[in-house]
Motif scaffolding. Structure first.
Motif, short mmCIF file in Angstrom:
data_model
loop_
_atom_site.label_atom_id
_atom_site.label_comp_id
_atom_site.label_asym_id
_atom_site.label_seq_id
_atom_site.Cartn_x
_atom_site.Cartn_y
_atom_site.Cartn_z
N SER A 98 0.83 -1.20 0.00
CA SER A 98 0.00 0.00 0.00
C SER A 98 0.87 1.25 0.00
N GLU A 99 1.98 1.21 0.74
CA GLU A 99 2.90 2.34 0.81
C GLU A 99 3.82 2.37 -0.41
N ALA A 100 4.32 1.20 -0.81
CA ALA A 100 5.29 1.13 -1.91
C ALA A 100 4.70 1.61 -3.23
N ALA A 101 3.40 1.41 -3.43
CA ALA A 101 2.76 1.77 -4.69
C ALA A 101 2.51 3.27 -4.81
N GLU A 102 2.53 3.97 -3.69
CA GLU A 102 2.28 5.41 -3.73
C GLU A 102 3.43 6.10 -4.46
N GLY A 103 3.09 6.84 -5.50
CA GLY A 103 4.12 7.53 -6.27
C GLY A 103 4.85 6.65 -7.26
N ALA A 104 4.36 5.43 -7.47
CA ALA A 104 4.97 4.51 -8.45
C ALA A 104 4.02 4.39 -9.63
N PRO A 118 -4.45 -0.95 5.06
CA PRO A 118 -4.76 0.06 6.08
C PRO A 118 -5.06 1.44 5.51
N GLU A 119 -5.87 2.15 6.24
CA GLU A 119 -6.13 3.56 5.99
C GLU A 119 -5.03 4.36 6.70
N VAL A 120 -4.91 5.63 6.39
CA VAL A 120 -3.94 6.48 7.06
C VAL A 120 -4.14 6.40 8.58
N GLY A 121 -3.05 6.13 9.29
CA GLY A 121 -3.11 6.06 10.75
C GLY A 121 -3.42 4.69 11.31
N GLU A 190 3.23 0.21 13.45
CA GLU A 190 3.56 1.42 12.70
C GLU A 190 2.37 1.85 11.84
N PRO A 191 1.91 3.09 12.00
CA PRO A 191 0.73 3.55 11.24
C PRO A 191 1.02 3.71 9.76
N SER A 192 0.01 3.46 8.96
CA SER A 192 0.08 3.69 7.52
C SER A 192 0.04 5.18 7.24
N THR A 193 0.74 5.58 6.19
CA THR A 193 0.75 7.00 5.82
C THR A 193 0.28 7.25 4.39
N ALA A 194 0.31 6.22 3.54
CA ALA A 194 0.02 6.45 2.11
C ALA A 194 -0.72 5.25 1.52
N PRO A 195 -2.03 5.16 1.71
CA PRO A 195 -2.78 4.01 1.17
C PRO A 195 -3.06 4.13 -0.32
#
Length: 259
Positions: A98-104, A118-121, A190-195
């Motif tokens: 979910s995080e790795a795909a952000e900006g890819a 996860p959603e943000v947080g 650790e909370p998610s930051t970029a779903p």
């Protein structure tokens, strides 16, 4: 001069490893990310099925140290791949993709295999406890203190087959128990930051006998993400990709063909 030649050789090797094979150039590359208490061998059955059907597959490393740090490693792998990518994560690996795909921009689809979205947080631990049904906590071994601080978590080997891989042959489940990769306790908190699932199409598959992540939690996450398809495998454990590799590979291929 010598250093330049070495660097050039490494670049060529990397390009050869990550570039799609000639026969698979018309298909996206599938990148697989394992989860906690597992390793890349958990994808072997899925990899064999995808390769048989002409897909280029890369099992990316997941260090299980922290969502952001692990996502950065996977994102680097994705950046090195020419062409579109279907990014697949199992369990904690869902938080990572979910995080790795952000900006890819080349990640065109996300596939969650008994995984967190996860959603943000939100955290893996928080989502596990959002619905009743997880029996993971009592099966954990005493945490292993790390020299740099923090703790590593393992599932007790004698409890691993029933908890993690109840529908896998006993002998294979015992091998998986011995070879399990520990997850840092902090990673699960650790909370998610970029779903990325908010803007990248997603597909979900999980078993209705999962004892790690409650099936109700995965249904909730799939619906919230607006999944294109959700496949529930009857009687499947948390390692649905090990016990039902054909089902998982077929869903990944449907995601790939929808691009």
């Amino acid at each position: 001069m010598k250093k330049t030649l070495i660097a050039g050789s490494l670049a060529v090797l990397a390009a050869g490893f990550l570039a799609p094979a000639a026969e698979a150039q018309d298909k996206p590359t599938v990148v697989l990310v394992h989860g906690a208490f597992a390793d890349s061998s958990s994808w072997n059955g899925v990899i064999a099925a995808l390769q048989h059907d002409g897909y280029r597959v890369v099992a990316a490393p997941d260090n299980l140290r922290g969502v952001r740090a692990d996502a950065d490693v996977v994102a680097d792998v994705v950046k090195g791949i020419a062409g579109p990518v279907v990014l697949v994560g199992h369990s904690y690996g869902g938080s990572v993709i979910s995080e790795a795909a952000e900006g890819a921009p080349n990640v065109k689809a996300l596939v969650y295999v008994a995984a967190f979205a996860p959603e943000v947080g939100e955290t893996a631990l928080g989502l596990t406890g959002k619905f009743p049904g997880s029996t993971l906590a009592p099966t954990l071994a005493p945490p292993v203190p790390l020299a740099g601080g923090g703790k590593d978590l393992y599932i007790r080997q004698d409890r691993f087959p029933a908890q993690f891989a109840a529908d896998v042959p006993a002998a294979q489940a015992r091998l998986m128990a011995a070879g399990q990769r520990p997850v840092a306790e902090a990673a699960l908190s650790e909370p998610s930051t970029a779903p990325a699932w908010k803007h990248v199409p997603s597909w979900f598959v999980y078993g209705d006998a999962d004892r790690n992540i409650p099936p109700a939690a995965m249904k909730f996450m799939a619906q919230r993400a607006g999944a294109r398809e959700t496949l529930v495998v009857k009687g499947a454990s948390h390692v649905v990709m090990v016990s039902h590799p054909a089902h998982v590979a077929e869903l990944i291929e449907r995601a790939a063909k929808a691009l």
